[in-house]
Design an enzyme around this catalytic site. Structure first.
Site: not given
Length: 181
Positions: A24, A30, A34, A37-38, A175
């Site tokens: 990843f 961003c 939101c 958002c995590d 996950h």
């Protein structure tokens, strides 16, 4: 230079590729804010493409997932070409509000209510469910639609929605459930 929050190796926890080992590349920042958002990753380190590739090559997975924040703010055709040259299958997780280079192998679009999607191609649509009408998302250019509970808080409601709309599949954040990044 690209602003990187972190590069790590794990399993994809959501959507079509759930359970697949992947590297990843999490980009910082961003264009949306939101409430659920995590991944509020504003901090980051500026890295060259060479530094990014050196880090990516430390891990054995063929799959690389560009994520964030919002990766479309930082990527271009050259970065994707570079990843292809080192043998990687390039995926992106995006909110779909910015154009993408046309050489990405797999596009996961996670559209947000009230923000138009500008993409003409996506391999999967993954919507975080907060009780909104999901039917408008079915007009997006994809054959795969995943509905995901909002931070695991509304699993029962999400399951009910999927049962009522069989075009959709349930996507859980596995996950988080198994305690990995």
């Amino acid at each position: 230079m690209r602003k990187i929050n972190e590069i790590f190796y794990s399993l994809q926890g959501e959507g079509y590729h759930t359970g697949t080992p992947a590297t990843f590349i999490r980009f910082s920042g961003c264009n949306l804010k939101c409430s659920f958002c995590d991944t509020r990753h504003e901090e980051g380190t500026l890295m060259s493409d060479e530094e990014i590739m050196a880090e990516v090559q430390k891990y054995p997975a063929r799959m690389v997932i560009l994520t964030g924040g919002e990766p479309s703010l930082w990527i271009d055709r050259e970065l994707v070409d570079y990843l292809h040259r080192i043998g990687k299958y390039v995926c992106i997780e995006t909110n779909g509000t910015h154009p993408l280079p046309d050489n990405i192998d797999w596009i996961t679009c996670s559209p947000k209510q009230g923000h138009p999607v500008v993409l003409s191609r996506m391999d999967e649509v993954k919507v975080v469910y907060e009780g909104q009408d999901i039917l408008p998302y079915e007009t997006l250019a994809s054959d795969r639609f995943f509905l995901q509970p909002c931070s695991g808080r509304n699993i029962r409601e999400t399951v009910e929605c999927v049962l009522q709309h069989p075009t959709w599949r349930l996507s859980l954040q596995t996950h988080l459930m198994i305690g990995i990044e």
